[in-house]
Design a protein around this motif. Structure first.
Motif, PDB file in Angstrom:
ATOM      1  N   ALA A  87       0.840  -1.198   0.000  1.00 43.88           N
ATOM      2  CA  ALA A  87       0.000   0.000   0.000  1.00 43.88           C
ATOM      3  C   ALA A  87       0.877   1.251   0.000  1.00 43.88           C
ATOM      4  O   ALA A  87       1.902   1.306   0.684  1.00 43.88           O
ATOM      5  CB  ALA A  87      -0.922   0.006   1.213  1.00 43.88           C
ATOM      6  N   GLY A  88       0.467   2.239  -0.774  1.00 40.64           N
ATOM      7  CA  GLY A  88       1.236   3.475  -0.821  1.00 40.64           C
ATOM      8  C   GLY A  88       0.403   4.613  -1.361  1.00 40.64           C
ATOM      9  O   GLY A  88      -0.621   4.411  -2.010  1.00 40.64           O
ATOM     10  N   ILE A  89       0.839   5.842  -1.068  1.00 39.41           N
ATOM     11  CA  ILE A  89       0.177   7.017  -1.620  1.00 39.41           C
ATOM     12  C   ILE A  89       1.233   7.923  -2.241  1.00 39.41           C
ATOM     13  O   ILE A  89       2.385   7.953  -1.805  1.00 39.41           O
ATOM     14  CB  ILE A  89      -0.633   7.801  -0.566  1.00 39.41           C
ATOM     15  N   GLY A  90       0.820   8.668  -3.256  1.00 36.11           N
ATOM     16  CA  GLY A  90       1.740   9.557  -3.950  1.00 36.11           C
ATOM     17  C   GLY A  90       1.354  11.009  -3.851  1.00 36.11           C
ATOM     18  O   GLY A  90       1.909  11.851  -4.549  1.00 36.11           O
ATOM     19  N   ARG A  91       0.393  11.327  -2.979  1.00 35.15           N
ATOM     20  CA  ARG A  91      -0.032  12.713  -2.852  1.00 35.15           C
ATOM     21  C   ARG A  91       1.010  13.540  -2.113  1.00 35.15           C
ATOM     22  O   ARG A  91       1.802  13.027  -1.347  1.00 35.15           O
ATOM     23  CB  ARG A  91      -1.387  12.791  -2.135  1.00 35.15           C
ATOM     24  N   GLY A  92       0.963  14.829  -2.340  1.00 34.64           N
ATOM     25  CA  GLY A  92       1.921  15.728  -1.723  1.00 34.64           C
ATOM     26  C   GLY A  92       2.582  16.584  -2.778  1.00 34.64           C
ATOM     27  O   GLY A  92       2.317  16.447  -3.974  1.00 34.64           O
ATOM     28  N   LEU A  95       7.341  22.382  -0.454  1.00 38.66           N
ATOM     29  CA  LEU A  95       7.374  22.893   0.909  1.00 38.66           C
ATOM     30  C   LEU A  95       6.005  23.351   1.396  1.00 38.66           C
ATOM     31  O   LEU A  95       5.814  23.543   2.600  1.00 38.66           O
ATOM     32  CB  LEU A  95       8.369  24.049   1.004  1.00 38.66           C
ATOM     33  N   ASP A  96       5.052  23.498   0.486  1.00 38.92           N
ATOM     34  CA  ASP A  96       3.710  23.897   0.887  1.00 38.92           C
ATOM     35  C   ASP A  96       2.859  22.706   1.328  1.00 38.92           C
ATOM     36  O   ASP A  96       1.704  22.882   1.724  1.00 38.92           O
ATOM     37  CB  ASP A  96       3.011  24.636  -0.250  1.00 38.92           C
ATOM     38  N   THR A  97       3.403  21.493   1.287  1.00 40.39           N
ATOM     39  CA  THR A  97       2.656  20.313   1.745  1.00 40.39           C
ATOM     40  C   THR A  97       2.383  20.437   3.240  1.00 40.39           C
ATOM     41  O   THR A  97       3.309  20.670   4.025  1.00 40.39           O
ATOM     42  CB  THR A  97       3.449  19.026   1.478  1.00 40.39           C
ATOM     43  N   ASP A  98       1.126  20.292   3.642  1.00 40.56           N
ATOM     44  CA  ASP A  98       0.794  20.519   5.050  1.00 40.56           C
ATOM     45  C   ASP A  98       1.155  19.323   5.930  1.00 40.56           C
ATOM     46  O   ASP A  98       1.489  18.235   5.438  1.00 40.56           O
ATOM     47  CB  ASP A  98      -0.679  20.905   5.217  1.00 40.56           C
ATOM     48  N   LEU A 104       0.204  11.520   6.780  1.00 40.56           N
ATOM     49  CA  LEU A 104      -0.423  10.443   6.006  1.00 40.56           C
ATOM     50  C   LEU A 104       0.618   9.689   5.186  1.00 40.56           C
ATOM     51  O   LEU A 104       0.619   8.446   5.143  1.00 40.56           O
ATOM     52  CB  LEU A 104      -1.506  11.023   5.092  1.00 40.56           C
ATOM     53  N   ALA A 105       1.508  10.427   4.525  1.00 38.68           N
ATOM     54  CA  ALA A 105       2.554   9.778   3.732  1.00 38.68           C
ATOM     55  C   ALA A 105       3.466   8.928   4.611  1.00 38.68           C
ATOM     56  O   ALA A 105       3.833   7.801   4.247  1.00 38.68           O
ATOM     57  CB  ALA A 105       3.364  10.830   2.975  1.00 38.68           C
ATOM     58  N   LEU A 106       3.835   9.456   5.759  1.00 42.33           N
ATOM     59  CA  LEU A 106       4.689   8.694   6.672  1.00 42.33           C
ATOM     60  C   LEU A 106       3.980   7.442   7.175  1.00 42.33           C
ATOM     61  O   LEU A 106       4.585   6.366   7.268  1.00 42.33           O
ATOM     62  CB  LEU A 106       5.104   9.577   7.853  1.00 42.33           C
ATOM     63  N   ASP A 107       2.688   7.562   7.480  1.00 44.43           N
ATOM     64  CA  ASP A 107       1.935   6.405   7.970  1.00 44.43           C
ATOM     65  C   ASP A 107       1.831   5.315   6.903  1.00 44.43           C
ATOM     66  O   ASP A 107       2.140   4.149   7.163  1.00 44.43           O
ATOM     67  CB  ASP A 107       0.536   6.832   8.400  1.00 44.43           C
ATOM     68  N   VAL A 108       1.379   5.680   5.713  1.00 43.41           N
ATOM     69  CA  VAL A 108       1.100   4.677   4.692  1.00 43.41           C
ATOM     70  C   VAL A 108       2.375   4.132   4.051  1.00 43.41           C
ATOM     71  O   VAL A 108       2.516   2.922   3.847  1.00 43.41           O
ATOM     72  CB  VAL A 108       0.158   5.248   3.609  1.00 43.41           C
ATOM     73  N   ASN A 109       3.318   5.019   3.739  1.00 46.28           N
ATOM     74  CA  ASN A 109       4.508   4.594   2.993  1.00 46.28           C
ATOM     75  C   ASN A 109       5.622   4.049   3.874  1.00 46.28           C
ATOM     76  O   ASN A 109       6.530   3.392   3.365  1.00 46.28           O
ATOM     77  CB  ASN A 109       5.057   5.761   2.168  1.00 46.28           C
ATOM     78  N   LEU A 110       5.571   4.303   5.174  1.00 43.88           N
ATOM     79  CA  LEU A 110       6.649   3.842   6.059  1.00 43.88           C
ATOM     80  C   LEU A 110       6.133   3.113   7.288  1.00 43.88           C
ATOM     81  O   LEU A 110       6.468   1.950   7.505  1.00 43.88           O
ATOM     82  CB  LEU A 110       7.523   5.027   6.484  1.00 43.88           C
ATOM     83  N   ALA A 148       7.994  15.946  -2.420  1.00 41.14           N
ATOM     84  CA  ALA A 148       8.886  15.742  -1.279  1.00 41.14           C
ATOM     85  C   ALA A 148       8.435  14.606  -0.363  1.00 41.14           C
ATOM     86  O   ALA A 148       9.243  13.747   0.005  1.00 41.14           O
ATOM     87  CB  ALA A 148       9.040  17.046  -0.489  1.00 41.14           C
ATOM     88  N   PRO A 149       7.150  14.530   0.054  1.00 39.66           N
ATOM     89  CA  PRO A 149       6.754  13.446   0.952  1.00 39.66           C
ATOM     90  C   PRO A 149       6.975  12.062   0.341  1.00 39.66           C
ATOM     91  O   PRO A 149       7.413  11.136   1.039  1.00 39.66           O
ATOM     92  CB  PRO A 149       5.263  13.716   1.199  1.00 39.66           C
TER      93      PRO A 149
END
Length: 267
Positions: A87-92, A95-98, A104-110, A148-149
């Motif tokens: 499972a993974g996400i590519g959103r983000g 530097l404007d990524t909140d 969410l990226a850290l949870d799903v991708n790591l 970046a995420p």
């Protein structure tokens, strides 16, 4: 490892690489628990595979969902032999990524990988065997222009897979890390037109870097690597050359990536 007769869990199994992995595993005579955040997608994939697969919906980064998937596998087929943390996400973006998107990226991708390993590896060590397959990305070895995420979390996924291999490889736990470039999935090519400028830049970077492979082609390569118990899985062979160039002269590589980014932006 010969996957025939083995029990596997595939996260993000409702389509893309995960769905293709579920099909390839069943074709190789494995039993599969298909998990996905989208219940209908998970059920569709498992339903097409007959009695060799069951589905469960949930968040791959949730300890409760991971435990539920493991218990479903055990009650239906037996102890889990392989876990595909796909499972993974590519959103983000930049530097404007909140903060919420970073979390969410850290949870799903790591963290989903860490939590699954925490649940399964002690049992595998006790049993003397098990296999953890981490879906990272070529971005985890190189970088990802426009996101970046994604770049950061995929680097971290590679790092965790390396650590897991080193720490528990002598305990019978096998670990592989999948690092493809472009694969024809919704992550690369979303169904809607809501992509931001950064996401469009990311897509252009991936599509112009090399061939975009089908999920089925990637799944076949993954099972070949698992049979060989090979750590680094590179469906795009050119990634290895790029990785070597990066390590041989980091500053030159960075300059080249900046030029590549400017060309993608039309500058």
């Amino acid at each position: 490892m010969d996957v025939a007769g083995r029990v596997a869990i595939v996260t993000g199994g409702g389509g893309g690489i995960g769905g293709a992995l579920a099909h390839a595993l069943v074709e190789a005579d494995a039993k599969v628990v298909v998990t996905d955040l989208d219940a209908a997608s998970a059920e569709s994939v498992a339903g097409a595979l007959g009695e060799a697969a069951v589905a469960i919906a949930g968040d791959a980064s949730s300890d409760d969902h991971i435990d539920a998937a493991v218990r479903l596998a055990e009650s239906t087929y037996g102890p889990v032999d392989l876990y595909f943390a796909n499972a993974g996400i590519g959103r983000g973006g930049g530097l404007d990524t909140d903060e919420a998107m970073w979390d969410l990226a850290l949870d799903v991708n790591l963290r989903s990988h860490i939590r699954a390993a925490r649940r399964l590896v002690p049992e595998w060590v006790e049993r003397g065997g098990g296999y953890f397959v981490s879906t990272a990305s070529a971005a985890g070895l190189l970088t990802q222009i426009g996101n970046a995420p994604y770049s950061v979390t995929k680097h971290a996924a590679v790092g965790f897979a390396e650590w897991l291999n080193i720490t528990h490889g002598d305990d019978g736990v096998r670990v592989s890390c999948l690092c493809p470039m472009g694969v024809d999935t919704k992550l690369l090519r979303p169904d809607d037109d809501s992509a931001t400028a950064d996401q469009k830049l990311m897509q252009r970077a991936v599509e112009t870097a090399g061939e975009v492979l089908t999920p089925g082609a990637v799944a076949a390569i993954v099972l070949e690597a698992v049979a060989d118990e090979r750590f680094l899985i590179l469906p795009h062979a050119e990634v290895l050359d790029m990785y070597r160039q990066k390590g041989a002269d980091y500053d030159r590589w960075l300059r080249g990536m900046r030029r590549y980014q400017r060309s993608l932006q039309g500058r």
